[in-house]
Motif scaffolding. Structure first.
Motif, short mmCIF file in Angstrom:
data_model
loop_
_atom_site.label_atom_id
_atom_site.label_comp_id
_atom_site.label_asym_id
_atom_site.label_seq_id
_atom_site.Cartn_x
_atom_site.Cartn_y
_atom_site.Cartn_z
N ASN A 94 0.83 -1.21 0.00
CA ASN A 94 0.00 0.00 0.00
C ASN A 94 0.86 1.26 0.00
OD1 ASN A 94 -2.41 -1.38 -0.02
ND2 ASN A 94 -2.60 -1.44 2.20
N ARG A 95 1.95 1.22 0.77
CA ARG A 95 2.85 2.38 0.82
C ARG A 95 3.48 2.62 -0.55
NH1 ARG A 95 8.37 2.78 2.36
NH2 ARG A 95 8.94 4.84 3.15
N SER A 96 3.92 1.55 -1.20
CA SER A 96 4.53 1.70 -2.53
C SER A 96 3.51 2.21 -3.54
CB SER A 96 5.11 0.36 -2.99
OG SER A 96 6.09 -0.10 -2.08
N ILE A 97 2.29 1.67 -3.46
CA ILE A 97 1.25 2.11 -4.40
C ILE A 97 0.88 3.57 -4.14
CG2 ILE A 97 -1.15 1.74 -5.08
CD1 ILE A 97 -0.70 -1.24 -4.62
N ARG A 98 0.85 3.97 -2.86
CA ARG A 98 0.58 5.38 -2.55
C ARG A 98 1.67 6.28 -3.11
NH1 ARG A 98 -1.36 3.42 2.47
NH2 ARG A 98 0.67 3.79 3.42
#
Length: 404
Positions: A189-193
């Motif tokens: 999720n952090r990478s996608i954000r």
């Protein structure tokens, strides 16, 4: 995890009981010769087997087995004759009864492996008792059988301990799996954000740097987005520039058309010469505009161009010489002070375009009679060009956007 855990838990009980059954088989085979001697001597009640077994069950053991204290042996032994009648029972409760239909006796008297597990209370699964029999043989003749019995409740501490340890290990494994899964979801999720923030910044036209995502697949996706952004930016810039150049082409075309119409009326020679000069100037201007369009097309077609050895001094002198005529026509003194250095690994087209743009911009804003100097010197990082003019300078509102 639940499915695997169920399999392991369900396998603990039969595994422990199988190990206990193996021990009972060994014990029955060891005691069978003693029972055979007592049976042949007619001393089942006071032979060698009965007193020894009585002492076994009465003697305290005090054995600590894997944190479980074992106080005494909990075995029962009974011997039947060839007809299945009980002739010795260590518990004394079923002496003289017919056991010929119980599986341990029935199968053993027929030369097979005899064993059974029977509940003393049909409604209580913990009341089951394991029975394992061994034949009393004299040659090929079976005179009877000896059965060793052990309550299954004596195995419960080992079973419960095994189940408890397995459940603890499973709980720890599940916690670790959930922790790893939670960290993985958080990281994804952090990478996608990061990619989402990058995409939003790009879509709004803000300067943005591609984030490093520490994943081969996500980095590949990010590079694809970066490549797409560059291609879209380049195409968008070319569309805007072509639109501007097309608009600029209207002016020289109108001037050429007007001069041609006037020349068609056969004006005086000096007037015709002036119009011819205008046509030549506007033609030169159109040629420069077209060359710029071609340069943009070449830049756009090669995102990654091959670097080659370039002499910075020679490149600078060429850029100055190509603009000397324009400087003379505008009354601008164009000079250069370029220091020699080693050839640099450059993209000749890109560096030449950048230097030429700086000189062209300086020529456009230099006053007539002004001085324009191009300097060049080797530095630690490579080679530095400086373009100095006497124009008004870049206004404050344009400073943040001069590198677009």
């Amino acid at each position: 995890a639940w499915f695997v855990l169920e399999i392991f838990v369900e396998e603990i009980k039969p595994g422990v009981r199988s190990a206990a059954e193996d021990t009972l088989v060994d014990m029955a085979q060891i005691l069978a010769p003693l029972a055979l001697d007592d049976l042949q001597d007619g001393k089942m009640a006071n032979g060698r087997l009965a007193p020894a077994f009585t002492r076994l069950n009465q003697t305290p053991i005090h054995a600590l087995i894997d944190r479980h204290l074992k106080q005494q042996a909990e075995y029962r032994i009974y011997v039947v004759d060839a007809n299945g009648s009980v002739i010795y029972d260590s518990s004394g409760q079923d002496l003289g009864k017919d056991y010929s239909r119980w599986n341990d006796v029935y199968l053993t008297l027929r030369g097979q492996y005899g064993a059974r597990s029977t509940r003393s209370d049909p409604d209580d699964p913990t009341s089951s008792v394991m029975y394992v029999a061994a034949p009393l043989r004299e040659g090929n003749k079976i005179l009877g059988s000896l059965t060793v019995a052990k309550p299954n409740h004596t195995l419960l501490p080992m079973i419960e301990r095994g189940e408890r340890q397995l459940l603890q290990a499973a709980a720890l494994m599940l916690f670790i799996a959930l922790l790893i899964g939670g960290l993985l979801v958080w990281w994804l999720n952090r990478s996608i954000r990061k990619l989402e923030t990058y995409a939003q910044a790009v879509s709004q036209g803000d300067p943005a740097q591609l984030p490093h995502l520490y994943s081969l697949e996500l980095d590949r996706l990010g590079r694809s987005l970066e490549t797409m952004r560059r291609q879209l930016d380049g195409k968008r810039y070319i569309e805007q520039y072509v639109h501007s150049l097309t608009h600029e082409l209207k002016s020289p075309l109108a001037a050429i058309r007007g001069a041609g119409e006037l020349l068609a009326e056969a004006p005086p020679a000096e007037v015709a010469t002036r119009f011819i000069n205008n046509i030549n100037q506007e033609s030169t201007r159109m040629q420069q505009l077209i060359e710029r369009m071609l340069q943009l097309a070449r830049l756009e077609s090669g995102q990654e161009r091959e670097r080659q050895a370039v002499d910075p001094m020679q490149l600078g002198e060429g850029a100055v010489a190509a603009r000397q005529i324009v400087a003379d026509r505008r009354g601008i003194t164009l000079s250069h002070s370029l220091k020699p250095t080693q050839p640099q690994r450059w993209d000749r087209l890109l560096v030449g375009q950048a230097l030429g743009n700086l000189i062209d911009n300086a020529l456009d804003f230099s006053p007539s009679g002004g001085l324009l100097v191009i300097e060049g010197e080797p530095v630690q990082e490579g080679y530095r060009f400086r373009v100095k003019d006497q124009g008004p300078g870049i206004p404050d509102f344009a400073l943040p956007r001069i590198f677009e």
